[in-house]
Design a protein around this motif. Structure first.
Motif, mmCIF file in Angstrom:
data_model
loop_
_atom_site.group_PDB
_atom_site.id
_atom_site.type_symbol
_atom_site.label_atom_id
_atom_site.label_comp_id
_atom_site.label_asym_id
_atom_site.label_seq_id
_atom_site.Cartn_x
_atom_site.Cartn_y
_atom_site.Cartn_z
ATOM 1 N N PHE A 78 4.503 0.299 -10.995
ATOM 2 C CA PHE A 78 3.955 1.290 -10.564
ATOM 3 C C PHE A 78 3.188 2.131 -11.676
ATOM 4 C CE2 PHE A 78 5.664 0.268 -6.500
ATOM 5 C CZ PHE A 78 5.198 1.185 -5.663
ATOM 6 N N VAL A 79 2.042 2.757 -11.262
ATOM 7 C CA VAL A 79 1.129 3.240 -12.336
ATOM 8 C C VAL A 79 1.723 4.609 -12.613
ATOM 9 C CG1 VAL A 79 -1.042 4.532 -13.026
ATOM 10 C CG2 VAL A 79 -0.931 2.256 -11.435
ATOM 11 N N ALA A 80 1.983 4.973 -13.800
ATOM 12 C CA ALA A 80 2.667 6.082 -14.417
ATOM 13 C C ALA A 80 1.647 7.264 -14.937
ATOM 14 C CB ALA A 80 3.573 6.028 -15.585
ATOM 15 N N TRP A 81 0.605 6.819 -15.466
ATOM 16 C CA TRP A 81 -0.402 7.604 -15.939
ATOM 17 C C TRP A 81 -1.693 6.970 -16.413
ATOM 18 C CZ3 TRP A 81 -1.104 7.969 -21.879
ATOM 19 C CH2 TRP A 81 -1.835 8.956 -22.591
ATOM 20 N N GLY B 249 3.322 9.761 -26.156
ATOM 21 C CA GLY B 249 4.617 9.899 -26.488
ATOM 22 C C GLY B 249 5.063 11.309 -25.444
ATOM 23 N N GLU B 250 4.090 12.128 -25.353
ATOM 24 C CA GLU B 250 4.287 13.207 -24.345
ATOM 25 C C GLU B 250 4.355 13.020 -23.270
ATOM 26 O OE1 GLU B 250 2.075 17.464 -23.136
ATOM 27 O OE2 GLU B 250 1.098 16.288 -24.621
ATOM 28 N N VAL B 251 3.662 12.126 -22.711
ATOM 29 C CA VAL B 251 3.828 11.502 -21.570
ATOM 30 C C VAL B 251 5.018 10.908 -21.191
ATOM 31 C CG1 VAL B 251 2.661 9.936 -19.583
ATOM 32 C CG2 VAL B 251 1.292 11.400 -20.929
ATOM 33 N N LEU B 252 5.574 9.979 -21.894
ATOM 34 C CA LEU B 252 6.773 9.155 -21.771
ATOM 35 C C LEU B 252 7.867 10.344 -21.770
ATOM 36 C CD1 LEU B 252 6.437 6.261 -24.308
ATOM 37 C CD2 LEU B 252 6.478 6.219 -21.621
ATOM 38 N N ASP B 253 7.831 11.415 -22.537
ATOM 39 C CA ASP B 253 8.850 12.554 -22.275
ATOM 40 C C ASP B 253 8.867 13.147 -20.929
ATOM 41 O OD1 ASP B 253 9.676 12.251 -24.905
ATOM 42 O OD2 ASP B 253 8.645 14.060 -25.818
ATOM 43 N N GLY C 188 0.700 -1.123 0.152
ATOM 44 C CA GLY C 188 0.067 0.167 0.057
ATOM 45 C C GLY C 188 0.885 1.282 -0.037
ATOM 46 N N TYR C 189 2.114 1.189 0.094
ATOM 47 C CA TYR C 189 2.883 2.509 -0.012
ATOM 48 C C TYR C 189 2.835 3.328 -1.345
ATOM 49 C CZ TYR C 189 6.743 0.038 -2.474
ATOM 50 O OH TYR C 189 7.532 -0.778 -3.215
ATOM 51 N N ASN C 190 2.815 4.373 -1.352
ATOM 52 C CA ASN C 190 2.997 5.025 -2.804
ATOM 53 C C ASN C 190 3.893 6.316 -2.759
ATOM 54 O OD1 ASN C 190 1.223 7.717 -1.975
ATOM 55 N ND2 ASN C 190 0.130 6.040 -0.861
ATOM 56 N N TYR C 191 3.969 6.946 -3.927
ATOM 57 C CA TYR C 191 4.993 7.885 -4.310
ATOM 58 C C TYR C 191 4.146 9.237 -4.527
ATOM 59 C CZ TYR C 191 8.194 4.095 -5.086
ATOM 60 O OH TYR C 191 8.834 2.886 -4.970
ATOM 61 N N ARG C 192 4.596 10.090 -3.742
ATOM 62 C CA ARG C 192 3.829 11.515 -3.898
ATOM 63 C C ARG C 192 4.428 12.265 -5.065
ATOM 64 N NH1 ARG C 192 3.948 8.795 0.854
ATOM 65 N NH2 ARG C 192 2.665 9.807 2.499
ATOM 66 N N SER C 193 5.841 12.068 -5.447
ATOM 67 C CA SER C 193 6.477 12.850 -6.483
ATOM 68 C C SER C 193 7.195 12.065 -6.951
ATOM 69 C CB SER C 193 6.996 14.251 -5.608
ATOM 70 O OG SER C 193 7.876 14.996 -6.684
ATOM 71 N N GLY C 194 7.416 12.022 -8.410
ATOM 72 C CA GLY C 194 8.431 11.352 -9.036
ATOM 73 C C GLY C 194 8.342 11.140 -10.440
ATOM 74 N N ALA C 195 8.477 10.055 -11.177
ATOM 75 C CA ALA C 195 8.490 9.704 -12.466
ATOM 76 C C ALA C 195 7.076 9.225 -12.864
ATOM 77 C CB ALA C 195 9.509 8.646 -12.759
ATOM 78 N N PHE C 196 6.174 10.039 -12.781
ATOM 79 C CA PHE C 196 4.622 9.761 -13.222
ATOM 80 C C PHE C 196 4.034 10.963 -13.438
ATOM 81 C CE2 PHE C 196 5.094 9.567 -8.437
ATOM 82 C CZ PHE C 196 4.108 10.218 -8.200
ATOM 83 N N ARG C 197 2.860 10.787 -14.262
ATOM 84 C CA ARG C 197 2.146 12.181 -14.351
ATOM 85 C C ARG C 197 0.935 12.111 -13.459
ATOM 86 N NH1 ARG C 197 -0.495 14.340 -20.055
ATOM 87 N NH2 ARG C 197 1.584 15.233 -20.187
#
Length: 518
Positions: A485-488, A499-503, A387-396
């Protein structure tokens, strides 16, 4: 062995975290070199299990069944309790180990394996990969530079020193990390919670256990305070004596230890054979480093976060640190990501380290007599497995991102959270996609198939068997990173925006700002 001159990744530390880093990097195709100051792997059991989330990562690289083939001698033990003496009545029976064993959450069950069984296994498999593994070799100097790290190594057998240039340095040299001190990185947290001295002994305790299969038994009486753990599950035991602030290891002779053991067991004339008294004191502590990254240097495992020994989060946190790091180094190494992706290691893992350390410290205190219900601490800690999660990082990030530790039985499936375990239409599951970029859709949508095929990094589209349970917007998709982990999370109208999201996620835009540690 020839002296190293250059390596893409140098790993300092040959424990579970360092060896796992070498294995993950090799799996992603990144060469690495590992150095460890000791001559041999861990000799004592220490940690005795690997939780389910961590087993997902070992499953990804093909080691799940290899690890499961080796079982701790106390794999069937379940009892954690408090008493005045081992032979006396229990004062309190505590919740069992927090491992996250729930088939609704993962296809992977926890593995009950001792650390001194796991480390040689990982070393054997790391040595069989492209990784260069060298024991009895120590890092004695570190100079971070703009785009690499200059490291001085010492061959502890010959005294020879030399320098190696590493594109990246992974610091996994333990709770008393000398490299962390070289870098001037401080730490915070609760600090020292207790000081312990380990005494290993042989004794036949079957009569006094009364059929109980002990994981850990804490005893506290006027003569002694400490806890018992079985070593071989038969007759060899460890007793960790709790020390007063002014007591030293040298104060405890073999004769004194025998008296304390009999007082702890509660049988005055019990035959006891002490075969080892550690010559150093160890600390139960809750500490988190102030930084997990300095340039191309990354601090991981116990070097970054020292946890009290409850709940099996020490190994888990370290292994998950380096899996998070390995795929990011891989993409950067191949020129497919900007420096911000490397910076996201700290912004993602440091807040998780703080949360894990705080909850583990809280549970340790509850287990050792602090006011409150130990079951509450166990429940809070168990949510951390998935259940841990990331607040800021490599995701939109979007408005649905979870704050704090989520209930994994009711996942948000939001950017920055673990992509929940779910079946795919082809009979596999989302956990089988670890290591690659995946687009999860609710239907066989040609637009998302075209978007995946047109990406400049490998992205595969997969249809969920139960899209309604995964909250995929109608005609939309969920982009999942290599670490699961979910990126978008995208609507149908956003298929052309992959493509824009991956950038953005890979920090490839000019002037991309590094993520912020929160």
């Amino acid at each position: 062995m020839a002296e190293l001159a250059h390596t893409p990744v140098l790993i300092a530390g040959g424990g579970v975290t360092g060896l796992s880093a070498a294995l993950f990097l090799s799996w992603f195709g990144v060469p690495s070199s590992l150095v460890e100051r000791h001559a041999e792997p861990q000799a004592q059991p220490k940690a005795r299990s690997v939780n389910a989330r961590t087993m997902e990562l070992y499953r990804a690289i093909g080691l799940e069944e290899v690890i499961r083939s080796v079982r701790s001698p106390i794999a069937e033990h379940t009892v954690i309790a408090h008493a005045e003496t081992l032979a006396g009545p229990e004062l309190k029976r505590l919740p069992d180990r927090v491992l996250g064993d729930d088939p609704r959450l993962s296809p992977c069950a926890p593995a009950l394996i001792d650390q001194n069984q796991l480390e040689p296994l990982l070393r054997e498999h790391a040595a069989a990969t492209a990784a260069d593994v060298r024991f009895h070799t120590e890092v004695v100097g570190v100079v971070p530079r703009a785009s690499d790290v200059l490291v001085t190594l010492l061959d502890r057998a010959t005294g020879r020193r030399w320098q190696v240039c590493a594109d990246h340095l992974v610091v996994a040299d333990g709770a008393h990390s000398s490299i962390r001190r070289m870098l001037g990185i401080g730490s915070g947290g609760a600090g020292v919670l207790a000081r312990k001295l380990n005494v290993f002994f042989d004794a036949d305790l079957r009569e006094h256990l009364g059929g109980r299969k002990i994981v850990a038994l804490t005893v506290h009486n006027p003569a002694v305070h400490g806890f018992f753990t079985p070593v071989d599950g038969v007759k060899r035991w460890r007793f960790a004596i709790s020390l007063e602030p002014d007591q030293r290891a040298a104060d405890f002779t073999e004769g004194r230890c025998v008296k304390l053991l009999r007082a702890a067991i509660g049988v005055e004339d019990l035959p006891v054979v002490v075969d080892q008294v550690w010559d150093s004191v160890w600390e139960v502590a809750g500490r988190v480093t102030d930084r997990m990254r300095v340039g191309r240097v990354y601090v991981a495992g116990d070097a970054a976060h020292t946890l009290p020994p409850v709940g099996s989060f020490g190994i888990a946190s370290g292994v998950q640190d380096v899996f998070n790091l390995a795929w990011k180094i891989d993409l950067h190494h191949r020129g497919l990501a900007g420096d911000g992706l490397l910076a996201s290691y700290e912004s993602e893992r440091l807040p998780v380290a703080r949360e894990t350390t705080a909850l583990t410290t809280e549970r340790y205190r509850l287990l050792n007599g602090a006011p409150g219900d130990p079951r509450t601490g166990a429940e809070k800690q168990s949510r951390l497995v998935f259940g841990y999660n990331y607040r800021s990082g490599a995701f939109r990030r979007d408005d649905a991102v979870a704050d704090g530790v989520e209930d994994p039985h009711h996942p948000a499936i939001a950017p920055g959270t673990r992509a929940a375990y779910a079946p795919l239409a082809d009979g596999r599951s989302t956990v089988d996609l670890l290591g690659g970029w995946a687009l999860l859709t609710g239907q066989a949508d040609a637009a998302w198939q075209r978007a995946a095929a047109g990406a400049d990094i490998p992205v595969t589209a997969h249809r969920l068997a139960e899209p309604e349970a995964y909250r995929v917007p109608e005609g939309g998709a969920v982009l999942v990173r290599p670490d699961g982990f979910v990126a978008w999370r995208a609507t149908a109208a956003e298929a052309d925006g992959l493509g824009e999201v991956l950038d953005q996620v890979l920090f490839r835009r000019p002037g991309s700002a590094p993520p912020v540690v929160t």
